[in-house]
Scaffold this motif. Structure first.
Motif, PDB file in Angstrom:
ATOM      1  N   ARG A 208      -7.715   3.143  -5.540  1.00 51.42           N
ATOM      2  CA  ARG A 208      -8.417   3.347  -4.273  1.00 51.42           C
ATOM      3  C   ARG A 208      -9.178   4.670  -4.252  1.00 51.42           C
ATOM      4  NH1 ARG A 208      -4.631   0.601   0.468  1.00 51.42           N
ATOM      5  NH2 ARG A 208      -3.840  -1.095  -0.835  1.00 51.42           N
ATOM      6  N   GLU A 212     -13.108   5.125  -3.265  1.00 44.81           N
ATOM      7  CA  GLU A 212     -13.559   6.048  -2.217  1.00 44.81           C
ATOM      8  C   GLU A 212     -14.568   7.059  -2.748  1.00 44.81           C
ATOM      9  OE1 GLU A 212      -9.667   7.212  -0.912  1.00 44.81           O
ATOM     10  OE2 GLU A 212      -9.323   5.190  -0.117  1.00 44.81           O
ATOM     11  N   GLU A 223     -14.058   1.009   5.124  1.00 46.13           N
ATOM     12  CA  GLU A 223     -13.508   0.668   6.438  1.00 46.13           C
ATOM     13  C   GLU A 223     -12.034   0.307   6.384  1.00 46.13           C
ATOM     14  OE1 GLU A 223     -15.575  -2.063   8.930  1.00 46.13           O
ATOM     15  OE2 GLU A 223     -16.832  -0.398   9.585  1.00 46.13           O
ATOM     16  N   SER A 224     -11.645  -0.471   5.387  1.00 42.28           N
ATOM     17  CA  SER A 224     -10.257  -0.913   5.333  1.00 42.28           C
ATOM     18  C   SER A 224      -9.944  -1.517   3.982  1.00 42.28           C
ATOM     19  CB  SER A 224      -9.976  -1.949   6.433  1.00 42.28           C
ATOM     20  OG  SER A 224     -10.767  -3.109   6.248  1.00 42.28           O
ATOM     21  N   TYR A 225      -8.647  -1.692   3.757  1.00 41.75           N
ATOM     22  CA  TYR A 225      -8.158  -2.433   2.593  1.00 41.75           C
ATOM     23  C   TYR A 225      -7.354  -3.626   3.095  1.00 41.75           C
ATOM     24  CZ  TYR A 225      -9.422   1.661  -0.163  1.00 41.75           C
ATOM     25  OH  TYR A 225     -10.113   2.691  -0.762  1.00 41.75           O
ATOM     26  N   ILE A 226      -7.323  -4.659   2.297  1.00 45.74           N
ATOM     27  CA  ILE A 226      -6.620  -5.887   2.649  1.00 45.74           C
ATOM     28  C   ILE A 226      -5.486  -6.086   1.660  1.00 45.74           C
ATOM     29  CG2 ILE A 226      -6.823  -8.395   2.903  1.00 45.74           C
ATOM     30  CD1 ILE A 226      -9.906  -7.831   3.360  1.00 45.74           C
ATOM     31  N   ASP A 227      -4.280  -6.176   2.161  1.00 45.03           N
ATOM     32  CA  ASP A 227      -3.114  -6.414   1.320  1.00 45.03           C
ATOM     33  C   ASP A 227      -3.221  -7.805   0.702  1.00 45.03           C
ATOM     34  OD1 ASP A 227      -0.629  -6.866   0.188  1.00 45.03           O
ATOM     35  OD2 ASP A 227       0.522  -6.257   1.944  1.00 45.03           O
TER      36      ASP A 227
END
Length: 248
Positions: A208, A212, A223-227
């Motif tokens: 990650r 970034e 904006e976000s991460y998805i598990d």
């Protein structure tokens, strides 16, 4: 006469070997992988296995994720690494979109094209370019593509994604990361395949902090991460981790 024929065959074989060697690794590996799958499985099964299996359920997962990120009728979409069309088929059943699918294997694109509307556009691209105009797409998404590319190649594709996205547009992609315990078996499997000389395609991990950094350099906001283990639809998970970026 026999000597002449042997020389001709040898020249043609040599030319074919040179042509194969000159292909990008991702095209060469995946064409060979798909060819072997088609030789050993019925077509529909081969086309599912070529994109990791679970063709129908993964298409549903992808569509649900895109909808959760604001997908709406009329959006212009770029499916980067569209494979055999698992996402495209679900999109076609759900609404009307401007669709461009990009892959490197003609057999996969042919299968996707045969199962989607005539106005869906598909393109073979081996130069890490997206054949679309600047700021022309609302959403670009890429599932299980960057796992098969070198980091430099992923970065070049991300440059292209930023170019074709409209300001505020969404970039959704999946990736393997060592930070996810569920992904380490994929790495161990690759290690064993490497030992045995049977590794079909590259499996590349991205962390990650790298995403970034790339986002900062290229003009995206993360904006976000998805598990990947989170259930998106009944009995359906992304598997890989998802990343949602916005073009600044």
């Amino acid at each position: 006469m026999g000597g002449i024929l042997q020389r001709i065959v040898g020249a043609l074989t040599g030319a074919g070997a040179r042509e194969e060697a000159e292909k990008p690794h991702f095209q060469r590996d995946y064409e060979r992988h798909v060819r072997k799958l088609k030789e050993s499985h019925p077509l529909d099964e081969a086309m599912s296995l070529a994109v990791g299996g679970h063709y129908d359920i993964q298409g549903k997962v992808h569509l649900a994720l895109l909808r959760s990120l604001g997908l709406k009728d009329g959006d212009s979409l770029v499916d980067l690494g569209c494979g055999s069309g698992r996402t495209a088929r679900r999109l076609a059943e759900s609404g009307s979109y401007g669709y461009l699918g990009i892959d490197v294997v003609e057999d996969l694109i042919a299968y996707a094209r045969a199962n989607t509307p005539a106005d869906y556009r598909f393109h073979i691209s081996t130069d890490l370019k997206i054949p679309a105009g600047d700021a022309s797409a609302d959403i670009v998404y890429s599932f299980s593509l960057f796992t098969h590319l070198l980091h430099e190649e992923t970065y070049l594709y991300m440059e292209e994604v930023r170019r074709v996205l409209r300001p505020g547009g969404t970039f959704l992609f999946s990736f393997l990361e060592f930070g996810s315990p569920g992904h380490f078996p994929v790495f161990l499997g690759s290690v064993e395949q490497q030992k045995a000389g049977t590794k079909p395609v590259m499996n590349m991990f991205i962390e990650r902090n790298v995403i970034e950094l790339w986002a900062e350099k290229l003009g995206f906001a993360v904006e976000s991460y998805i598990d990947g283990n989170r259930e998106i639809v009944p009995d359906g998970r992304l598997g890989q981790t998802g990343a949602v970026l916005r073009r600044l």
